[in-house]
Enzyme design. Structure first.
Site, PDB file in Angstrom:
ATOM      1  CG  HIS A  56      -5.592  -6.734  -1.793  1.00  0.00           C
ATOM      2  ND1 HIS A  56      -5.222  -5.828  -2.771  1.00  0.00           N
ATOM      3  CD2 HIS A  56      -6.276  -7.709  -2.440  1.00  0.00           C
ATOM      4  CE1 HIS A  56      -5.659  -6.239  -3.956  1.00  0.00           C
ATOM      5  NE2 HIS A  56      -6.314  -7.378  -3.777  1.00  0.00           N
ATOM      6  CD  GLU A  58      -1.279  -3.423   1.010  1.00  0.00           C
ATOM      7  OE1 GLU A  58      -0.316  -3.077   0.309  1.00  0.00           O
ATOM      8  OE2 GLU A  58      -2.031  -4.385   0.734  1.00  0.00           O
ATOM      9  CB  CYS A  85      -3.588  -2.242  -5.320  1.00  0.00           C
ATOM     10  SG  CYS A  85      -4.973  -2.650  -4.231  1.00  0.00           S
ATOM     11  CB  CYS A  88      -4.548  -1.363  -0.497  1.00  0.00           C
ATOM     12  SG  CYS A  88      -4.940  -3.126  -0.589  1.00  0.00           S
TER      13      CYS A  88
END
Length: 289
Positions: A56, A58, A85, A88
């Site tokens: 992801h 992040e 999310c 993350c």
């Protein structure tokens, strides 16, 4: 605490990362890590291209920042186009990041029909007892464009340069729409030129105030379209020339639509006056003699 001006500056960088993600065929997320007013890492998701479900934006940004500051990112700010999310958020907590800023929330995405884990980063951070400041809704309007379903569908098609397929698909859909709305179309009033103008507005679903007529004669109507346009936004994301895309994809289907009213009707644009190179798109309906 950084002022909002810095938030917006860094968010613009995160948005550019998200656009790069979409260009590559990934999912359109961007993140930036900053400290003391300076960006130390920026990244986008590479989940699709790397075939890595945890890649992801992040996490990719945190990994880059960690190479500079090692594991401890105390005093760092992370800005993301979308609310982190749960995975993350956990990474943000464990890396000791001090501040989180994002544009679109998980709740926003769920309302838009996206599949998300319905657990906000605020809830997770609160339960962790970590002291992390959170700011949401930064450049939200700009970030929302990245996750708009209509825009994302066009991004996928335009990215693959499937313009001929898109044009044919659009032409078929407009012909089907015309057949399905014949009763409403018969109620259109005025000359064939005026009917053609209102037919275009009806199909797009906009008001005349969003595409006002600026010139009108017996054989021509010129109007300036200022309405929200998913195709425009998709082209901006992909750095495509709208003059080329609109001519190749949209001109013929629009002309064929109005020709159902009168075969002598024609449609074109002034491609010297089209968004984003102008404040509006100058569109022209002509009735041939």
């Amino acid at each position: 605490m950084m002022i909002s001006k810095h938030y917006e500056e860094f968010m613009k960088m995160a948005i550019e990362e998200a656009k790069t993600s979409l260009k590559e065929g990934n999912k359109g997320f961007g993140a930036v890590v900053a400290k003391d007013g300076r960006v130390i890492a920026s990244a986008h998701d590479t989940e699709v291209t790397d075939q890595d479900s945890i890649a992801h934006a992040e996490i990719n940004a945190i990994r880059k920042a960690s190479k500079i500051y090692r594991k401890d990112l105390t005093g760092c700010l992370i800005i993301s186009t979308h609310e982190p999310c749960p995975m993350c958020t956990g990474s943000i907590i464990w890396s000791n990041i001090s501040e989180v800023v994002y544009g679109v929330s998980i709740r926003d995405s769920i309302k838009a029909g996206r599949d998300m884990i319905n657990l906000s980063c605020k809830e997770i951070i609160k339960k962790s007892n970590a002291e992390i400041n959170i700011h949401d809704g930064i450049l939200k309007k700009e970030c929302l464009k990245l996750y708009n379903n209509d825009i994302r569908k066009l991004v996928r098609k335009f990215r693959k340069s499937e313009w001929t397929i898109t044009e044919e698909d659009l032409l078929n859909k407009r012909m089907q729409w015309f057949e399905s709305n014949k009763i409403m179309i018969r109620k259109l009033k005025g000359s064939d030129l005026e009917k053609a103008y209102h037919l275009i507005l009806m199909k797009i679903g906009i008001k005349s105030s969003e595409a006002p007529i600026v010139e009108k004669s017996e054989n021509k109507i010129i109007f300036h379209s200022k309405n929200y346009c998913p195709s425009l936004e998709a082209c901006i994301i992909l750095d495509l020339d709208t003059r080329e895309v609109c001519k190749e994809v949209y001109e013929r289907p629009t002309e064929e639509l109005i020709r159902r009213l009168n075969p002598k009707l024609r449609f074109t644009r002034n491609y010297e006056c089209i968004r984003p190179y102008s404040d509006y798109c100058e569109e022209i309906i002509i009735l041939e003699k």
